[in-house]
Scaffold this motif. Structure first.
Motif, PDB file in Angstrom:
ATOM      1  N   ALA A 213      39.760  64.792-100.772  1.00  0.00           N
ATOM      2  CA  ALA A 213      39.571  63.359-101.651  1.00  0.00           C
ATOM      3  C   ALA A 213      40.017  63.550-103.004  1.00  0.00           C
ATOM      4  CB  ALA A 213      38.124  62.897-101.458  1.00  0.00           C
ATOM      5  N   ASN A 214      39.563  64.534-103.747  1.00  0.00           N
ATOM      6  CA  ASN A 214      39.894  65.069-104.957  1.00  0.00           C
ATOM      7  C   ASN A 214      41.575  65.279-105.044  1.00  0.00           C
ATOM      8  OD1 ASN A 214      37.653  64.831-106.521  1.00  0.00           O
ATOM      9  ND2 ASN A 214      37.159  67.083-106.304  1.00  0.00           N
ATOM     10  N   SER A 215      42.021  65.551-104.005  1.00  0.00           N
ATOM     11  CA  SER A 215      43.409  65.824-104.095  1.00  0.00           C
ATOM     12  C   SER A 215      44.048  64.503-103.994  1.00  0.00           C
ATOM     13  CB  SER A 215      44.017  66.695-103.010  1.00  0.00           C
ATOM     14  OG  SER A 215      45.273  66.835-102.886  1.00  0.00           O
ATOM     15  N   GLN A 216      43.657  63.803-103.024  1.00  0.00           N
ATOM     16  CA  GLN A 216      44.167  62.210-102.762  1.00  0.00           C
ATOM     17  C   GLN A 216      44.075  61.547-103.850  1.00  0.00           C
ATOM     18  OE1 GLN A 216      42.798  62.615 -98.208  1.00  0.00           O
ATOM     19  NE2 GLN A 216      43.534  60.424 -98.947  1.00  0.00           N
ATOM     20  N   ILE A 217      42.947  61.455-104.539  1.00  0.00           N
ATOM     21  CA  ILE A 217      42.774  60.836-105.719  1.00  0.00           C
ATOM     22  C   ILE A 217      43.320  61.293-106.910  1.00  0.00           C
ATOM     23  CG2 ILE A 217      40.990  59.703-107.518  1.00  0.00           C
ATOM     24  CD1 ILE A 217      38.949  60.261-104.611  1.00  0.00           C
ATOM     25  N   GLY A 218      43.470  62.400-107.108  1.00  0.00           N
ATOM     26  CA  GLY A 218      44.058  63.028-108.376  1.00  0.00           C
ATOM     27  C   GLY A 218      43.017  63.330-109.229  1.00  0.00           C
ATOM     28  N   ARG A 219      41.996  64.079-109.099  1.00  0.00           N
ATOM     29  CA  ARG A 219      40.828  64.051-109.865  1.00  0.00           C
ATOM     30  C   ARG A 219      40.321  65.371-109.570  1.00  0.00           C
ATOM     31  NH1 ARG A 219      35.639  63.765-107.986  1.00  0.00           N
ATOM     32  NH2 ARG A 219      34.624  63.135-109.799  1.00  0.00           N
ATOM     33  N   SER A 220      39.539  66.188-110.282  1.00  0.00           N
ATOM     34  CA  SER A 220      38.794  67.111-110.116  1.00  0.00           C
ATOM     35  C   SER A 220      37.179  67.063-110.519  1.00  0.00           C
ATOM     36  CB  SER A 220      39.322  68.656-110.974  1.00  0.00           C
ATOM     37  OG  SER A 220      39.278  68.198-112.368  1.00  0.00           O
ATOM     38  N   GLY A 221      36.527  68.071-109.976  1.00  0.00           N
ATOM     39  CA  GLY A 221      35.243  67.851-110.329  1.00  0.00           C
ATOM     40  C   GLY A 221      34.409  67.597-109.080  1.00  0.00           C
ATOM     41  N   PRO A 222      33.252  67.356-109.365  1.00  0.00           N
ATOM     42  CA  PRO A 222      32.049  67.373-108.113  1.00  0.00           C
ATOM     43  C   PRO A 222      32.337  65.894-107.452  1.00  0.00           C
ATOM     44  CG  PRO A 222      30.891  67.643-109.941  1.00  0.00           C
ATOM     45  CD  PRO A 222      32.236  67.555-110.471  1.00  0.00           C
ATOM     46  N   PHE A 223      32.503  66.114-106.171  1.00  0.00           N
ATOM     47  CA  PHE A 223      32.760  64.807-105.227  1.00  0.00           C
ATOM     48  C   PHE A 223      31.622  64.236-104.730  1.00  0.00           C
ATOM     49  CE2 PHE A 223      34.441  62.144-101.832  1.00  0.00           C
ATOM     50  CZ  PHE A 223      35.163  61.433-102.195  1.00  0.00           C
ATOM     51  N   TRP A 224      30.745  64.852-104.281  1.00  0.00           N
ATOM     52  CA  TRP A 224      29.536  64.630-103.410  1.00  0.00           C
ATOM     53  C   TRP A 224      28.294  65.097-104.246  1.00  0.00           C
ATOM     54  CZ3 TRP A 224      30.214  61.399 -99.645  1.00  0.00           C
ATOM     55  CH2 TRP A 224      31.336  61.389 -98.718  1.00  0.00           C
ATOM     56  N   HIS A 225      27.080  64.566-104.322  1.00  0.00           N
ATOM     57  CA  HIS A 225      26.015  64.888-104.652  1.00  0.00           C
ATOM     58  C   HIS A 225      25.602  66.147-104.110  1.00  0.00           C
ATOM     59  CE1 HIS A 225      21.603  65.124-105.414  1.00  0.00           C
ATOM     60  NE2 HIS A 225      21.809  64.675-106.531  1.00  0.00           N
ATOM     61  N   PRO A 226      25.126  67.278-104.588  1.00  0.00           N
ATOM     62  CA  PRO A 226      24.878  68.543-104.089  1.00  0.00           C
ATOM     63  C   PRO A 226      23.961  68.417-102.685  1.00  0.00           C
ATOM     64  CG  PRO A 226      24.176  68.601-106.163  1.00  0.00           C
ATOM     65  CD  PRO A 226      24.999  67.359-105.998  1.00  0.00           C
ATOM     66  N   ASP A 227      22.882  67.633-102.831  1.00  0.00           N
ATOM     67  CA  ASP A 227      21.830  67.634-101.678  1.00  0.00           C
ATOM     68  C   ASP A 227      22.145  66.433-100.814  1.00  0.00           C
ATOM     69  OD1 ASP A 227      19.686  68.642-100.546  1.00  0.00           O
ATOM     70  OD2 ASP A 227      18.279  68.223-102.159  1.00  0.00           O
ATOM     71  N   TYR A 228      21.291  66.318 -99.711  1.00  0.00           N
ATOM     72  CA  TYR A 228      21.346  65.185 -98.710  1.00  0.00           C
ATOM     73  C   TYR A 228      19.970  65.053 -98.381  1.00  0.00           C
ATOM     74  CZ  TYR A 228      21.303  69.190 -95.591  1.00  0.00           C
ATOM     75  OH  TYR A 228      20.860  70.188 -94.807  1.00  0.00           O
ATOM     76  N   PHE A 229      19.978  63.817 -97.591  1.00  0.00           N
ATOM     77  CA  PHE A 229      18.527  63.386 -96.905  1.00  0.00           C
ATOM     78  C   PHE A 229      18.879  63.563 -95.492  1.00  0.00           C
ATOM     79  CE2 PHE A 229      16.591  60.200 -94.690  1.00  0.00           C
ATOM     80  CZ  PHE A 229      14.931  60.517 -95.196  1.00  0.00           C
ATOM     81  N   ASP A 230      17.771  64.170 -95.100  1.00  0.00           N
ATOM     82  CA  ASP A 230      17.790  64.067 -93.519  1.00  0.00           C
ATOM     83  C   ASP A 230      16.364  63.930 -92.813  1.00  0.00           C
ATOM     84  OD1 ASP A 230      16.575  66.923 -92.683  1.00  0.00           O
ATOM     85  OD2 ASP A 230      17.720  67.353 -94.407  1.00  0.00           O
ATOM     86  N   ARG A 231      16.399  63.440 -91.765  1.00  0.00           N
ATOM     87  CA  ARG A 231      15.303  63.046 -91.021  1.00  0.00           C
ATOM     88  C   ARG A 231      15.737  63.360 -89.569  1.00  0.00           C
ATOM     89  NH1 ARG A 231      12.492  57.956 -92.699  1.00  0.00           N
ATOM     90  NH2 ARG A 231      11.535  59.198 -94.015  1.00  0.00           N
ATOM     91  N   PHE A 232      14.454  64.101 -88.850  1.00  0.00           N
ATOM     92  CA  PHE A 232      14.895  64.255 -87.374  1.00  0.00           C
ATOM     93  C   PHE A 232      14.146  63.077 -86.800  1.00  0.00           C
ATOM     94  CE2 PHE A 232      10.870  66.204 -88.068  1.00  0.00           C
ATOM     95  CZ  PHE A 232       9.959  66.184 -86.774  1.00  0.00           C
ATOM     96  N   MET A 233      14.941  62.841 -85.403  1.00  0.00           N
ATOM     97  CA  MET A 233      14.372  61.784 -84.657  1.00  0.00           C
ATOM     98  C   MET A 233      13.122  62.343 -84.090  1.00  0.00           C
ATOM     99  SD  MET A 233      16.504  59.333 -85.710  1.00  0.00           S
ATOM    100  CE  MET A 233      16.043  60.164 -87.243  1.00  0.00           C
ATOM    101  N   ARG A 234      12.043  61.578 -83.847  1.00  0.00           N
ATOM    102  CA  ARG A 234      10.934  61.957 -83.153  1.00  0.00           C
ATOM    103  C   ARG A 234      11.046  61.543 -81.568  1.00  0.00           C
ATOM    104  NH1 ARG A 234      10.392  61.569 -88.212  1.00  0.00           N
ATOM    105  NH2 ARG A 234       8.881  62.568 -89.419  1.00  0.00           N
ATOM    106  N   ASP A 235      11.650  60.549 -81.327  1.00  0.00           N
ATOM    107  CA  ASP A 235      11.596  59.966 -80.033  1.00  0.00           C
ATOM    108  C   ASP A 235      12.860  58.945 -79.967  1.00  0.00           C
ATOM    109  OD1 ASP A 235      10.743  57.351 -80.895  1.00  0.00           O
ATOM    110  OD2 ASP A 235       8.660  57.902 -80.707  1.00  0.00           O
ATOM    111  N   GLU A 236      13.083  58.309 -78.517  1.00  0.00           N
ATOM    112  CA  GLU A 236      13.977  57.673 -78.381  1.00  0.00           C
ATOM    113  C   GLU A 236      13.879  56.206 -79.085  1.00  0.00           C
ATOM    114  OE1 GLU A 236      16.904  58.123 -76.476  1.00  0.00           O
ATOM    115  OE2 GLU A 236      16.303  59.924 -76.318  1.00  0.00           O
ATOM    116  N   GLY A 237      12.755  55.739 -79.385  1.00  0.00           N
ATOM    117  CA  GLY A 237      12.677  54.655 -80.140  1.00  0.00           C
ATOM    118  C   GLY A 237      13.193  54.685 -81.870  1.00  0.00           C
ATOM    119  N   HIS A 238      12.693  55.851 -82.076  1.00  0.00           N
ATOM    120  CA  HIS A 238      13.090  56.385 -83.479  1.00  0.00           C
ATOM    121  C   HIS A 238      14.514  56.162 -83.553  1.00  0.00           C
ATOM    122  CE1 HIS A 238      12.505  59.223 -87.116  1.00  0.00           C
ATOM    123  NE2 HIS A 238      12.816  58.030 -87.405  1.00  0.00           N
TER     124      HIS A 238
END
Length: 182
Positions: A123-148
């Motif tokens: 993406a940085n190459s396509q946009i012609g920029r440098s530096g952080p693109f994504w925030h370093p962390d992410y959110f995750d949650r595991f699915m407890r059951d089929e409904g969830h």
């Protein structure tokens, strides 16, 4: 990279295990102003506010660009069936939702790191920029059951509707919802 079980890389706890279905959200580096990110970091149960702030479309919203969004989607699909089963996804203007089932001995940390590293460089190459693109962390949650799991896939795929970007989820180009249109 081996799965780590429960672990933390700062303030967000993560659960990393094989054959686990996970909901993952990662965002662009500039998607939240620093004071909002800091306020969210210091509080429990911040998910509803985080969702509202991300859906407001703050930051450069590089993922609005069709070339960037398509490249990110291609990266998600690339290892489907090899490292994970891709169950649902949605690429929003400034963040991404993914529902995956991890297979074999692959780790969630390694999978998300691979997505973010590859797409940031491209993406940085396509946009012609440098530096952080994504925030370093992410959110995750595991699915407890089929409904969830079912509710989470619907949430991810209907995010563009909730954000006012389209009237019907299947009309959003960068989402698995378009394949569910009946």
């Amino acid at each position: 990279m081996q799965p780590k079980g429960w672990h933390s890389r700062g303030y967000l706890p993560h659960f990393d295990s094989t054959e686990t279905v996970q909901f993952v959200t990662f965002r662009l580096a500039d998607s939240l102003p620093a004071h909002i990110a800091k306020a969210l970091q210091d509080r429990d149960h911040v998910l509803p506010r985080l969702e509202r702030e991300l859906d407001a479309g703050l930051g450069a919203c590089w993922l609005k660009r069709p070339d960037i969004a398509s490249m990110v989607e291609d990266a998600l699909i690339h290892f489907d069936g090899a490292r994970y089963r891709l169950l649902g996804w949605c690429i929003m203007p400034n963040h991404v939702h993914v529902v995956i089932e991890i297979v074999d001995e692959h780790s969630l940390t390694g999978i998300v790191g691979s997505w973010k590293s590859f797409t940031a460089k491209r993406a940085n190459s396509q946009i012609g920029r440098s530096g952080p693109f994504w925030h370093p962390d992410y959110f995750d949650r595991f699915m407890r059951d089929e409904g969830h799991l079912a509710r989470t896939v619907v949430y991810a795929e209907h995010n563009p509707v909730k954000a006012g970007l389209v009237a019907e989820a299947f009309n959003w180009r960068w989402s698995s919802a378009r394949f569910r249109k009946t």
